[in-house]
Write an enzyme that holds these catalytic residues in place. Structure first.
Site, PDB file in Angstrom:
ATOM      1  N   SER A 197       0.700  -1.095   0.070  1.00  0.00           N
ATOM      2  CA  SER A 197      -0.126   0.036  -0.025  1.00  0.00           C
ATOM      3  C   SER A 197       0.826   1.190  -0.108  1.00  0.00           C
ATOM      4  CB  SER A 197      -1.130   0.079   1.133  1.00  0.00           C
ATOM      5  OG  SER A 197      -0.292  -0.233   2.294  1.00  0.00           O
ATOM      6  N   HIS A 225      -5.149  -2.916  -2.845  1.00  0.00           N
ATOM      7  CA  HIS A 225      -5.070  -2.042  -3.880  1.00  0.00           C
ATOM      8  C   HIS A 225      -4.889  -2.656  -5.236  1.00  0.00           C
ATOM      9  CE1 HIS A 225      -4.177   1.087  -0.717  1.00  0.00           C
ATOM     10  NE2 HIS A 225      -3.965   0.234   0.058  1.00  0.00           N
ATOM     11  N   LYS A 256     -11.510   1.525  -1.759  1.00  0.00           N
ATOM     12  CA  LYS A 256     -10.616   2.023  -2.777  1.00  0.00           C
ATOM     13  C   LYS A 256     -11.316   1.772  -4.097  1.00  0.00           C
ATOM     14  CE  LYS A 256      -7.172   0.798   0.612  1.00  0.00           C
ATOM     15  NZ  LYS A 256      -7.862   1.199   1.684  1.00  0.00           N
TER      16      LYS A 256
HETATM   17  C1  LIG Z   1      -3.482  -3.415   2.254  1.00  0.00           C
HETATM   18  C2  LIG Z   1      -4.619  -2.811   2.938  1.00  0.00           C
HETATM   19  N1  LIG Z   1      -5.389  -4.030   3.510  1.00  0.00           N
HETATM   20  C3  LIG Z   1      -6.541  -3.678   4.356  1.00  0.00           C
HETATM   21  C4  LIG Z   1      -6.676  -2.053   4.576  1.00  0.00           C
HETATM   22  C5  LIG Z   1      -7.842  -1.910   5.272  1.00  0.00           C
HETATM   23  O1  LIG Z   1      -9.067  -1.431   4.409  1.00  0.00           O
HETATM   24  P1  LIG Z   1     -10.183  -0.295   4.989  1.00  0.00           P
HETATM   25  O2  LIG Z   1      -9.558   0.996   5.151  1.00  0.00           O
HETATM   26  O3  LIG Z   1     -11.071  -0.684   4.064  1.00  0.00           O
HETATM   27  O4  LIG Z   1     -10.745  -0.874   6.233  1.00  0.00           O
HETATM   28  C6  LIG Z   1      -6.250  -1.270   3.991  1.00  0.00           C
HETATM   29  C7  LIG Z   1      -6.225   0.301   4.178  1.00  0.00           C
HETATM   30  O5  LIG Z   1      -5.715   1.075   3.809  1.00  0.00           O
HETATM   31  C8  LIG Z   1      -5.063  -1.577   3.208  1.00  0.00           C
HETATM   32  O6  LIG Z   1      -4.203  -0.685   2.640  1.00  0.00           O
END
Ligand SMILES: Cc1ncc(COP(=O)(O)O)c(C=O)c1O
Length: 409
Positions: A197, A225, A256
């Site tokens: 991310s 992502h 996202k």
């Molecule tokens: C790689 C990754 N997994 C999980 C999440 C968590 O997702 P959410 O923001 O929809 O709770 C994020 C959020 O930034 C993320 O970047």
């Protein structure tokens, strides 16, 4: 007659557990006086290629709205219609009283899209990893994590009773050595981000899958992502590598590309049924509200019906990547619309973020522990709806700020 009882306990003292809060307040105050505080910025407009902050328009280079759908009329209409039909909330957990026809329809649609027999939705992506990982692991199991995995993967593993092994970022060789060193293991699970991310690099899934097969480990990919971005149909990292049948579990978020909030995990029916009944962040937390389910569902339809959005996202990605690297910035190993500008020092990341805001661009500063120490960065990311004019304007601002801080010549 009842009389008020007064006690003389004196002025309340500050319990020492709160000491750290004073330290935090002081750190924030110092950052503000140095004009280096960049968190909780208030956005006064929809999440579009340009946003309004402090009554000024900024080019938004800091959003995960990759397909540009958060303000799309069809997505908004679907959310409004769901509120009209189902109201604003579910008033309880999926397990007991919060499951709507909308949830089941979206789960069926996601399972078909991802190409797995079943899927289950949660109220956030974070909750997916907390609940799914912790419910799948038991005492005697070992979970293998990339050192750069997202915080919610690490927290999900910590909530389980399994042993945790972290391997060097994107290093399947070290994963193999760690697996070899573990003996007397009950079950093994490898969990990696498909697209990391912060730096936008991609997990080497072919090698990871190979190592996992050697040790009969299950593989789970967090494709927060990658979904809507990678793969011929936008199905993510596993599709990108043509490994959909070799990845046991794929999770994604709606926050996202899918323009909403919530998340899901897809896999074999038995496994998903287990998660559905055992994941504590699902069964002890209220269900995803109707508007969010409907918005994610409408965004998924657009993702499938309009591949040209993904193509435009990739044209924009190449434009941004080429622009930043030809200016002389170090952009790491980014292969996706997430393009870091590596600056090194934490404070420099904050100061540059503020200066870029003055120059009309919104980026995100990322510092340790979200990146390794000494590898602070400005996280930029593009959307399908950016125009070349937006990106050129942002690149000119990056050039001015990069030169002012001596990062580029
Ligand atoms: C790689 C990754 N997994 C999980 C999440 C968590 O997702 P959410 O923001 O929809 O709770 C994020 C959020 O930034 C993320 O970047």
């Amino acid at each position: 007659m009842l009389q008020a009882v007064t006690t003389s306990v004196g002025a309340p003292s500050q319990p020492s557990v709160f000491d750290k809060c004073r330290a935090m307040t002081e750190r924030v105050a110092i950052a503000r006086t140095e004009d280096a505080y960049c968190y909780f910025r208030v956005i006064e407009s929809p999440q579009e290629p340009e946003v309004v902050v402090g009554s000024r328009k900024l080019v938004m280079l800091g959003s995960n709205n990759y397909l540009g759908l958060t303000n799309h009329p069809k997505v908004k209409e679907a959310a409004v219609d769901a509120v009209r039909r189902f109201g604003t909330g579910c008033a309880g957990s999926r397990l007991l009283n919060g499951t709507l026809t909308l949830h089941e329809a979206l789960e069926a649609k996601l399972a078909r899209f991802i190409g797995k027999p079943a899927a289950v939705t949660f109220s956030t992506g974070f909750q997916v990893n907390l609940g799914a990982i912790s419910s799948l692991l038991d005492r005697g199991d070992v979970v293998y994590l990339d050192k750069q995995d997202h915080a919610c993967i690490i927290d999900g593993a910590r909530l389980s009773f399994a042993r945790i092994r972290k391997f060097e970022h994107n290093d399947p060789g070290e994963l193999r050595r760690r697996m070899k060193a573990d003996t007397g293991v009950r079950g093994r699970l490898v969990v990696v981000d498909g697209v990391f991310s912060m730096e936008g690099d991609i997990a080497p899934l072919p090698q990871i899958v190979q190592v996992a097969r050697e040790y009969e480990a299950a593989v789970m990919v967090d494709d927060a992502h990658g979904l809507g971005v990678l793969g011929r149909h936008g199905r993510g990292t596993a599709e990108h590598f043509d490994l959909e049948d070799h990845v046991h579990l794929i999770m994604g978020t709606f926050s996202k590309s899918l323009a909403s909030i919530g998340g899901f995990i897809a896999g074999e029916r038995e496994v998903i049924d287990h998660v559905r009944h055992a994941a504590r962040s699902l069964i002890f937390s209220a269900a995803l509200p109707p508007a969010s389910v409907a918005a994610a569902s409408a965004a998924l339809d657009i993702l499938e019906d309009e591949p040209e959005r993904r193509e435009q996202l990739w044209r924009n990605t190449r434009f941004l990547q080429d622009g930043l690297s030809s200016l002389g910035f170090s952009t790491g190993d980014s292969r996706t619309p997430v393009v870091p500008i590596i600056v090194g020092d934490d404070n420099l990341a904050f100061l540059m973020t503020r200066r870029l805001e003055e120059e009309g661009v919104f980026v995100n500063p990322v510092v340790s522990p979200a990146t390794p120490k000494g590898r602070a960065l400005l996280r930029t990311s593009c959307m399908a709806t950016h125009t070349e004019e937006h990106l050129s304007r942002a690149l000119e601002a990056c050039a001015r700020v990069g030169r002012a801080f001596g990062l580029i010549a």
